[in-house]
Design a protein around this motif. Structure first.
Motif, PDB file in Angstrom:
ATOM      1  N   THR A  94      28.383  34.761 113.512  1.00  0.00           N
ATOM      2  CA  THR A  94      27.381  35.652 114.099  1.00  0.00           C
ATOM      3  C   THR A  94      27.836  37.103 113.997  1.00  0.00           C
ATOM      4  N   VAL A  95      29.108  37.350 114.278  1.00  0.00           N
ATOM      5  CA  VAL A  95      29.636  38.719 114.182  1.00  0.00           C
ATOM      6  C   VAL A  95      29.560  39.200 112.733  1.00  0.00           C
ATOM      7  N   PHE A  96      29.924  38.348 111.774  1.00  0.00           N
ATOM      8  CA  PHE A  96      29.834  38.741 110.362  1.00  0.00           C
ATOM      9  C   PHE A  96      28.384  39.037 109.977  1.00  0.00           C
ATOM     10  N   GLY A  97      27.435  38.282 110.534  1.00  0.00           N
ATOM     11  CA  GLY A  97      26.025  38.530 110.246  1.00  0.00           C
ATOM     12  C   GLY A  97      25.566  39.863 110.802  1.00  0.00           C
ATOM     13  N   GLU A  98      26.080  40.244 111.961  1.00  0.00           N
ATOM     14  CA  GLU A  98      25.698  41.518 112.583  1.00  0.00           C
ATOM     15  C   GLU A  98      26.357  42.701 111.884  1.00  0.00           C
ATOM     16  N   VAL A  99      27.617  42.558 111.521  1.00  0.00           N
ATOM     17  CA  VAL A  99      28.366  43.660 110.901  1.00  0.00           C
ATOM     18  C   VAL A  99      27.920  43.845 109.456  1.00  0.00           C
ATOM     19  N   GLY A 100      27.780  42.736 108.732  1.00  0.00           N
ATOM     20  CA  GLY A 100      27.328  42.795 107.345  1.00  0.00           C
ATOM     21  C   GLY A 100      28.358  43.314 106.378  1.00  0.00           C
ATOM     22  N   GLY A 101      29.599  43.460 106.787  1.00  0.00           N
ATOM     23  CA  GLY A 101      30.640  43.952 105.882  1.00  0.00           C
ATOM     24  C   GLY A 101      31.884  43.113 106.000  1.00  0.00           C
ATOM     25  N   SER A 102      33.025  43.724 105.672  1.00  0.00           N
ATOM     26  CA  SER A 102      34.317  43.046 105.724  1.00  0.00           C
ATOM     27  C   SER A 102      34.998  43.342 107.054  1.00  0.00           C
ATOM     28  N   LEU A 103      35.770  42.362 107.517  1.00  0.00           N
ATOM     29  CA  LEU A 103      36.493  42.528 108.780  1.00  0.00           C
ATOM     30  C   LEU A 103      37.901  41.975 108.657  1.00  0.00           C
ATOM     31  N   ARG A 104      38.796  42.543 109.442  1.00  0.00           N
ATOM     32  CA  ARG A 104      40.152  42.007 109.596  1.00  0.00           C
ATOM     33  C   ARG A 104      40.184  41.237 110.916  1.00  0.00           C
ATOM     34  N   PHE A 145      38.328  39.860 105.267  1.00  0.00           N
ATOM     35  CA  PHE A 145      37.384  38.762 105.046  1.00  0.00           C
ATOM     36  C   PHE A 145      35.945  39.277 105.013  1.00  0.00           C
ATOM     37  N   THR A 146      35.113  38.612 104.241  1.00  0.00           N
ATOM     38  CA  THR A 146      33.695  38.952 104.140  1.00  0.00           C
ATOM     39  C   THR A 146      32.908  37.691 103.818  1.00  0.00           C
ATOM     40  N   ARG A 147      31.580  37.782 103.944  1.00  0.00           N
ATOM     41  CA  ARG A 147      30.708  36.657 103.558  1.00  0.00           C
ATOM     42  C   ARG A 147      30.476  36.711 102.064  1.00  0.00           C
ATOM     43  N   PRO A 148      30.381  35.553 101.410  1.00  0.00           N
ATOM     44  CA  PRO A 148      30.102  35.559  99.967  1.00  0.00           C
ATOM     45  C   PRO A 148      28.683  36.047  99.693  1.00  0.00           C
TER      46      PRO A 148
END
Length: 150
Positions: A94-104, A145-148
């Motif tokens: 959910t956080v990756f969907g909201e941010v839409g970018g890469s995260l550590r 990390f990021t979503r493909p």
């Protein structure tokens, strides 16, 4: 009539010969027409067979060309990878969907309102690695990390 009958008074050898020639001509003309019909039928069949052979040649050429262009066919898309059955994984996605970018791991822990302790960050990092190993996330560089892309 099989031959001339010269003893008959109305016999005319010229007419008799012309009648024989006409009869023979009719027979030969019939045979010519019959053979011409057979030739036309065979010519049509020959044309059909030549067309079929040409289609096969084109098919062969096309298949060889396609095989040379792409030697490895694309893998069919399988089922999407399964997300582990734990609420933390769904929260991470959910956080990756909201941010839409890469995260550590540290940034994700902060976005999830977790304490920024070494233990909490290591737990988040382990979950990110598990998601990356299943193909749900991608580790673009160590620790990031990021979503493909779809």
């Amino acid at each position: 009539m099989t031959g001339p009958d010269a003893r008959r008074p109305d016999f005319d050898p010229g007419t008799w010969l012309l009648d024989r020639i006409d009869a023979r001509e009719r027979v030969l003309t019939g045979q010519v027409e019959q053979i011409q019909t057979e030739i036309d039928t065979l010519a049509a069949r020959l044309g059909e067979l030549r067309e079929q052979v040409e289609h096969l040649r084109i098919s062969r050429k096309t298949l060889i060309s396609l095989a040379e262009e792409d030697p490895a066919p694309a893998e069919p898309a399988g089922a999407p990878p399964a997300v582990p059955d734990h609420p933390a994984y769904r929260q991470i996605l959910t956080v990756f969907g909201e941010v839409g970018g890469s995260l550590r791991a540290r940034d994700l822990a902060a976005a999830m309102d977790l304490p920024l302790t070494q233990n909490a960050i290591q737990n988040v990092r382990a979950k990110l690695k598990r998601l990356a190993s299943r193909g749900i996330l991608i580790e673009t560089e160590p620790g990031l990390f990021t979503r493909p892309r779809s």
